[in-house]
Design a protein around this motif. Structure first.
Motif, PDB file in Angstrom:
ATOM      1  N   ALA A 170       0.852  -1.186   0.000  1.00 21.89           N
ATOM      2  CA  ALA A 170       0.000   0.000   0.000  1.00 21.89           C
ATOM      3  C   ALA A 170       0.888   1.236   0.000  1.00 21.89           C
ATOM      4  O   ALA A 170       2.043   1.178   0.437  1.00 21.89           O
ATOM      5  CB  ALA A 170      -0.917   0.014   1.229  1.00 21.89           C
ATOM      6  N   GLY A 177      -4.933  -1.110   0.408  1.00 18.54           N
ATOM      7  CA  GLY A 177      -3.776  -1.796  -0.150  1.00 18.54           C
ATOM      8  C   GLY A 177      -4.137  -3.052  -0.910  1.00 18.54           C
ATOM      9  O   GLY A 177      -5.305  -3.445  -1.004  1.00 18.54           O
ATOM     10  N   LEU A 178      -3.106  -3.673  -1.451  1.00 14.32           N
ATOM     11  CA  LEU A 178      -3.221  -4.953  -2.145  1.00 14.32           C
ATOM     12  C   LEU A 178      -2.782  -6.050  -1.181  1.00 14.32           C
ATOM     13  O   LEU A 178      -1.657  -6.019  -0.675  1.00 14.32           O
ATOM     14  CB  LEU A 178      -2.326  -4.961  -3.381  1.00 14.32           C
ATOM     15  N   ARG A 212      -8.355  -5.910  -5.342  1.00 13.79           N
ATOM     16  CA  ARG A 212      -7.195  -5.579  -4.503  1.00 13.79           C
ATOM     17  C   ARG A 212      -6.744  -6.775  -3.668  1.00 13.79           C
ATOM     18  O   ARG A 212      -6.388  -6.646  -2.505  1.00 13.79           O
ATOM     19  CB  ARG A 212      -7.514  -4.372  -3.612  1.00 13.79           C
ATOM     20  N   HIS A 239       4.979   0.173   0.102  1.00 10.63           N
ATOM     21  CA  HIS A 239       5.015  -0.001  -1.350  1.00 10.63           C
ATOM     22  C   HIS A 239       6.147  -0.908  -1.815  1.00 10.63           C
ATOM     23  O   HIS A 239       6.395  -1.013  -3.018  1.00 10.63           O
ATOM     24  CB  HIS A 239       5.151   1.370  -2.035  1.00 10.63           C
ATOM     25  N   CYS A 262      -1.331  -2.674  -7.948  1.00 10.54           N
ATOM     26  CA  CYS A 262      -0.803  -1.722  -6.957  1.00 10.54           C
ATOM     27  C   CYS A 262       0.223  -0.814  -7.629  1.00 10.54           C
ATOM     28  O   CYS A 262       1.434  -0.978  -7.443  1.00 10.54           O
ATOM     29  CB  CYS A 262      -0.170  -2.490  -5.789  1.00 10.54           C
ATOM     30  N   ALA A 265       4.153   0.243  -6.654  1.00 10.68           N
ATOM     31  CA  ALA A 265       4.866  -0.762  -5.856  1.00 10.68           C
ATOM     32  C   ALA A 265       6.257  -0.994  -6.444  1.00 10.68           C
ATOM     33  O   ALA A 265       6.450  -0.969  -7.662  1.00 10.68           O
ATOM     34  CB  ALA A 265       4.084  -2.063  -5.824  1.00 10.68           C
TER      35      ALA A 265
END
Length: 415
Positions: A170, A177-178, A212, A239, A262, A265
Motif C-alpha cells: 500500500a 492496499g493490495l 485488490r 510499497h 498496486c 509498488a
C-alpha cells in the motif's frame, strides 16, 4: 490514527528444541539440543525495545498454557513411549505470532473494520492445538467490535498458517492496499503448509475487494530448500516487496500482477547469483522485519546470522550504497529463536490499527518492558535439556512463571 503495530510473541518458559517441525531445517538440525528459555525471552524483549527506539508502536502476545495437559489426554499419550506427543504439548511455538492469524486492516475491508482470522496450523500436530488459546487472547486484545472482527479458524481440512503467508502492499499503512496471499502446491520432500482454499476463505471472510487481492503460488523449490513459510523468502512493507528471485513459482507473472493492481509498488529482488536460496534460508535474510519508522527511512531488521554470512552482508551493503527504497539495516540477536527456525519476522504479527482501540494491557512501554525483564530473569528456566521435557517439577515451575507474568500484566483471565 491508523498505524502499524507489531505484536511480538513473548518467548514462553517451556522453550525447547524438540525438532517437531518437518521442513524447518534449523529446528530439525538443532533437535535434542539444550535450549535457554530465559535468554530467548530476553532476546525477544530486547528486539521489541529496539523497535520502540525506532519510534514504532509495539505490542505483545502472551505465551500459551504449557504443557497442554488437555491435548495430551485427547491423544491418549503415554508419557514414556510417546515422547514426540509429550514434546508437542510442551512446545513454545506460539512465540512465533506471524502464525497466530491473518490480518486485513480496516482500509481494505468491506465493513471498514480490521479483521483477524486465527490460523488452524493443522499441518503440524504440535501447533494444531494452539488456536483456541490464541483465539481467546486475540478476542481480548481486539475486543472493540466497532473496530475489529476476530474469526475462528477456517475448516481444518484447509491448512492455514496465518500471516507468514500473507503480505500487504500500500502507499502507506493507513491507505487501501493490495493483499497478497501465498500458497503452496508442492514442496518436494516437505509439506506445502498453506492451502490456496484457506487463503481464499480468509479473503472472503474479511470482505476484501477482488480487485485488490492476489493469490500467488510459492515456488516448490523454495519449500524444498526449507522455506516452509513464504516469509522465509519474501517480505513486504508499504510499497516495497523484498524478495528472493526463487520465492514464487512465477516471479515475472507475480511482479506484473502486483504492478497492475498496486501502481507504484517497488520490487527489490535478490538474485540467486548473489545469495543462493540455501544461504537465504540459512541466514533468514527475508525473515526480517521491514518497517517504516517515523523518520521515513525504511529499515530492514535482520538477525545476526545475516551479518555473519559473507554473501548476504555483501549484498546488503551494496543495496544500502545504492538509491533503493530500503535505507537502513538493523541487526538484532535472536539466536535462541533462530535455532528453532524463527527469525525476527516469525516473532511478530503486524496489525494496522489505532492503538487507542487496542486493549492497553497488550501494548508495550518502557515500564512494562522493565518489569517483564525482571520477572523473566527471575522465573524463566535458565536451560531445558531434552530429558527435562515431561518433568513434573519443571512443568510446575513453567506454570508458575507464566502465571506470574499474567498477574504482572493484569491478564489473569488468560490463566
Amino acid at each position: 490514527m491508523l498505524q502499524e503495530i507489531n505484536f511480538d510473541g513473548i518467548v514462553g518458559p517451556s522453550h525447547n528444541y524438540a525438532g517437531l517441525s518437518l521442513g524447518n531445517l534449523a529446528a530439525t538440525k538443532n533437535a535434542g539440543g539444550t535450549s535457554y528459555p530465559r535468554a530467548a525471552a530476553l532476546q525477544g524483549l530486547a528486539k521489541m525495545r529496539g523497535n520502540m527506539t525506532l519510534g514504532l508502536a509495539q505490542g505483545y502476545l502472551l505465551p500459551l498454557p504449557r504443557p497442554n495437559a488437555g491435548w495430551l489426554d485427547e491423544v491418549a499419550a503415554d508419557a514414556t513411549t510417546d515422547r514426540a506427543l509429550v514434546a508437542g504439548a510442551w512446545s513454545a511455538s506460539s512465540m512465533w505470532t506471524a502464525n497466530a492469524a491473518t490480518v486485513s486492516p480496516a482500509p481494505d475491508t468491506q465493513d471498514g473494520r480490521c479483521h483477524l482470522t486465527v490460523a488452524n496450523l493443522v499441518t503440524m500436530p504440535h501447533r494444531s492445538h494452539e488456536w483456541p488459546d490464541t483465539h481467546r487472547q486475540l478476542r481480548l486484545a481486539f475486543a472493540d467490535s466497532r473496530h475489529f472482527g476476530v474469526h475462528h479458524p477456517v475448516p481444518m481440512c484447509f491448512g492455514d498458517e496465518g500471516a507468514a503467508n500473507h503480505m500487504r502492499l500500500a502507499p502507506s499503512h493507513g491507505q487501501p492496499g493490495l493483499e497478497v496471499f501465498v500458497y503452496g502446491r508442492s514442496g518436494g520432500p516437505f509439506p506445502a503448509r498453506q492451502h490456496e482454499q484457506a487463503s481464499r476463505i480468509v479473503a472472503r471472510r474479511h470482505g476484501l475487494d477482488p480487485a485488490r487481492m492476489l493469490f500467488v503460488e510459492q515456488a516448490p523449490e523454495a519449500i524444498a530448500a526449507g522455506a516452509f513459510h513464504n516469509d522465509v523468502v519474501a517480505v513486504a512493507n508499504e510499497h516495497v516487496l523484498f524478495t528472493h528471485e526463487c520465492a514464487f513459482a512465477d516471479p515475472a507473472g507475480t511482479y506484473a500482477a502486483i504492478a497492475a493492481k498496486c501502481p507504484g509498488a517497488q520490487v527489490v529482488e535478490v538474485p540467486a547469483s548473489a545469495v543462493s536460496l540455501n544461504e537465504a534460508v540459512r541466514s533468514y535474510l527475508f525473515n526480517a522485519q521491514l518497517v517504516t519508522p517515523p523518520s521515513g527511512e525504511m529499515t530492514l531488521v535482520v538477525p545476526g546470522e545475516c551479518k555473519e554470512s559473507a554473501p548476504v552482508w555483501t549484498w546488503l551493503q551494496a543495496m544500502l550504497a545504492g538509491n533503493g527504497p530500503i535505507r537502513q539495516v538493523k541487526v538484532v540477536d535472536v539466536r535462541q529463536s533462530m535455532a528453532n527456525g524463527g527469525g525476527p519476522a516469525c516473532l511478530r504479527l503486524r496489525v494496522v490499527a489505532d492503538p487507542t482501540t487496542v486493549d492497553p494491557r497488550f501494548l508495550l512501554d518502557e515500564a512494562r518492558a522493565d518489569a517483564m525483564e525482571a520477572l523473566i530473569a527471575q522465573m524463566w528456566p535458565e536451560q531445558i535439556d531434552p530429558a527435562d521435557v515431561g518433568s513434573a517439577s519443571l512443568a510446575a515451575s513453567i506454570h508458575s512463571a507464566r502465571t506470574a507474568l499474567l498477574d504482572l500484566l493484569g491478564l489473569g483471565e488468560l490463566a
